[in-house]
Write an enzyme that holds these catalytic residues in place. Sequence first.
Site, mmCIF file in Angstrom:
data_model
loop_
_atom_site.group_PDB
_atom_site.id
_atom_site.type_symbol
_atom_site.label_atom_id
_atom_site.label_comp_id
_atom_site.label_asym_id
_atom_site.label_seq_id
_atom_site.Cartn_x
_atom_site.Cartn_y
_atom_site.Cartn_z
ATOM 1 N N GLY A 162 0.829 -1.199 0.000
ATOM 2 C CA GLY A 162 0.000 0.000 0.000
ATOM 3 C C GLY A 162 0.856 1.240 0.000
ATOM 4 N N CYS A 216 5.343 -5.960 1.824
ATOM 5 C CA CYS A 216 5.607 -4.514 1.794
ATOM 6 C C CYS A 216 4.848 -3.796 2.924
ATOM 7 C CB CYS A 216 5.277 -3.946 0.423
ATOM 8 S SG CYS A 216 5.978 -2.296 0.144
ATOM 9 N N TYR A 217 3.777 -3.070 2.617
ATOM 10 C CA TYR A 217 2.988 -2.417 3.663
ATOM 11 C C TYR A 217 2.469 -3.457 4.656
ATOM 12 C CZ TYR A 217 -0.731 0.421 5.802
ATOM 13 O OH TYR A 217 -1.551 1.085 6.697
ATOM 14 N N HIS A 257 8.540 -7.428 -3.145
ATOM 15 C CA HIS A 257 7.308 -7.866 -3.809
ATOM 16 C C HIS A 257 7.553 -9.178 -4.560
ATOM 17 C CE1 HIS A 257 4.619 -4.338 -3.281
ATOM 18 N NE2 HIS A 257 5.760 -3.702 -3.123
ATOM 19 N N GLU A 269 5.328 -10.976 -5.924
ATOM 20 C CA GLU A 269 4.313 -11.171 -6.964
ATOM 21 C C GLU A 269 4.696 -10.579 -8.308
ATOM 22 O OE1 GLU A 269 3.036 -7.299 -4.848
ATOM 23 O OE2 GLU A 269 4.167 -9.138 -4.434
ATOM 24 N N SER A 300 -14.262 -3.145 -29.006
ATOM 25 C CA SER A 300 -13.116 -2.493 -29.646
ATOM 26 C C SER A 300 -12.389 -3.428 -30.605
ATOM 27 C CB SER A 300 -12.131 -2.018 -28.579
ATOM 28 O OG SER A 300 -11.518 -3.130 -27.942
ATOM 29 N N GLY A 301 -12.611 -4.736 -30.442
ATOM 30 C CA GLY A 301 -11.879 -5.700 -31.244
ATOM 31 C C GLY A 301 -10.685 -6.267 -30.520
ATOM 32 N N GLY A 302 -10.383 -5.705 -29.338
ATOM 33 C CA GLY A 302 -9.338 -6.264 -28.505
ATOM 34 C C GLY A 302 -9.846 -7.515 -27.808
ATOM 35 N N VAL A 303 -8.937 -8.266 -27.197
ATOM 36 C CA VAL A 303 -9.321 -9.527 -26.580
ATOM 37 C C VAL A 303 -10.247 -9.321 -25.385
ATOM 38 C CG1 VAL A 303 -7.310 -9.693 -25.038
ATOM 39 C CG2 VAL A 303 -8.442 -11.774 -25.835
ATOM 40 N N ASP A 304 -10.094 -8.195 -24.670
ATOM 41 C CA ASP A 304 -10.920 -7.961 -23.478
ATOM 42 C C ASP A 304 -12.391 -7.783 -23.847
ATOM 43 O OD1 ASP A 304 -8.527 -8.005 -22.091
ATOM 44 O OD2 ASP A 304 -8.331 -5.823 -22.049
ATOM 45 N N SER A 305 -12.671 -6.796 -24.697
ATOM 46 C CA SER A 305 -14.061 -6.524 -25.041
ATOM 47 C C SER A 305 -14.669 -7.673 -25.843
ATOM 48 C CB SER A 305 -14.194 -5.201 -25.812
ATOM 49 O OG SER A 305 -13.534 -5.269 -27.064
ATOM 50 N N SER A 306 -13.851 -8.349 -26.659
ATOM 51 C CA SER A 306 -14.364 -9.473 -27.449
ATOM 52 C C SER A 306 -14.759 -10.633 -26.545
ATOM 53 C CB SER A 306 -13.303 -9.929 -28.457
ATOM 54 O OG SER A 306 -12.977 -8.884 -29.346
ATOM 55 N N LYS A 349 -4.747 -9.631 -18.200
ATOM 56 C CA LYS A 349 -4.771 -9.838 -19.644
ATOM 57 C C LYS A 349 -4.550 -11.293 -20.040
ATOM 58 C CE LYS A 349 -4.917 -6.907 -22.292
ATOM 59 N NZ LYS A 349 -6.059 -6.292 -22.981
#
Length: 509
Positions: A54, A81-82, A169, A171, A223-229, A365
């Site tokens: 944080g 960390c925090y 970190h 991760e 949008s045609g990107g993988v997320d919105s598709s 992603k």
Amino acid sequence: MDKIIVIDFGGQYCHLISRRIRDFGVYSEVMRPSTTKADLEGVEDLKGLILSGGAASVYDKGSPRCDKSILDIGVPVLGICYGHQLISFLEKGDVTPGESGEYGITDLKLAGGESKLLKGLETKERVWMNHKDIVKKLPAGYKTSASTSHSPIAAFENKDKNIYGVQFHPEVTHTIHGNEVLRNFVFDICKAEEGWDTSNIITNIILEAKETMSGSKAVIGLSGGVDSSTAAVMVSEAIGKDLTAVYVDTGLMRYKETEFIEKTFSKFDLNLKVVHAQKRFFEALKGHTEPEKKRKIIGKLFIDIFEEEAKKVGADFLIQGTIYSDRIESGITEHAANIKSHHNVGGLPEKMKLKLYEPLRDLYKDEVRKMALELGLPSEIITRHVFPGPGLAVRILGEVTPEKAEITRIAGHIVEEELKKADLYDNVWMGFAVLLPIKSVGIQGDARSYKYPIVIRIIESRDAMTANFAKVPYEVLETISTRITNEISQVNRVVYDISNKPPATMEWE
């Protein structure tokens, strides 16, 4: 199904911790810092607890803190960390500002002796730090298990209480053996067992979408990107023809993007509506140079168009393919710092007629790409590089004009073409061009020229939370440079961006 809970104290990488654990095949979710011991006792099959990083200082008034009693929940606890500092603070240790900050890669030295958390690590490890405060004195019953030149107590543990802390970190991919540290905690210390995979996520999202929008119509910004598709396909499975996919051609899209969208999605059972709005976007952006202002303008205009299209079909919901890295950089969580406004998040107007639904909001992603593959989306969608929601507007520094958009679009297309020819396209996160709002002197055709420079940015990443510039062979970069200066008459200079994230961001704006 075994679970690891992550308490969110506002760190940029909080959800990344949870996501890493899900990669191991163990279910993990994020909960608020106000989570109580009673809340955790109600979590079925709880195997472990992680306190995230944080931006605050644990000793400051108003800093996020959990109730000390959760340390006695009866399962192993890890502070990062925090969270590392908070455990010490709650247990009556001493946390103070360091003499200087410790940011980026540093050397971690193990203290020696048996450590369950750091098992398998070398005596000296490369880790990634992002802090200024340090644990100066340990609470009673704790011992130091690692240190750095800046942090004498860079890792600690209390074997009797099964409580551990690391200042670095694990991760992020910059910590070379970070996954081993997390695996040690999840499997060896918490004794968790695998039982989670991507199909669980798809099923849960479809069920959630059905419950959320039962009896309602929705529009999705495609949008045609993988997320919105991916979001469009899953929500379509949930509500069928009650979903309308709206693709907006802003004039800031990729090379021949509209033609690609129309051809690709004609093969899917989607109600696709293409809106040609180039003129509206360029007029709205005219005269504006400040990055956040440009994002806000684009975000509002997108919403205006979506509301117009929603009204035509009687939709109540707006669906967006926002993923977690978009949300955290927009300061969406309770104690997170705001880095930028994403048009799917920070660019939304305060008053919006449509109800917002983001089915991918807690995913990264590459998780979405795995889901897209399972859902049967074409490889052209799954493997294509990331493209920002505001489009070329955030790759054109300064005022956005149609001429600058075309320059940036063609330059970006050249970058992608040459990466594909060199068999590098699938090995990098994205490669694109940035147009600077300056001009420089050059020589073309034995004459002096005064034209724009183009910046090439090619980066490697796993989840967009951190990234490294790609060490592309000089021959490839030279070919890209030659093509850009030969094929784009307004450009006479090409430079390569060698900045990592952090301190830089993926995009320039």
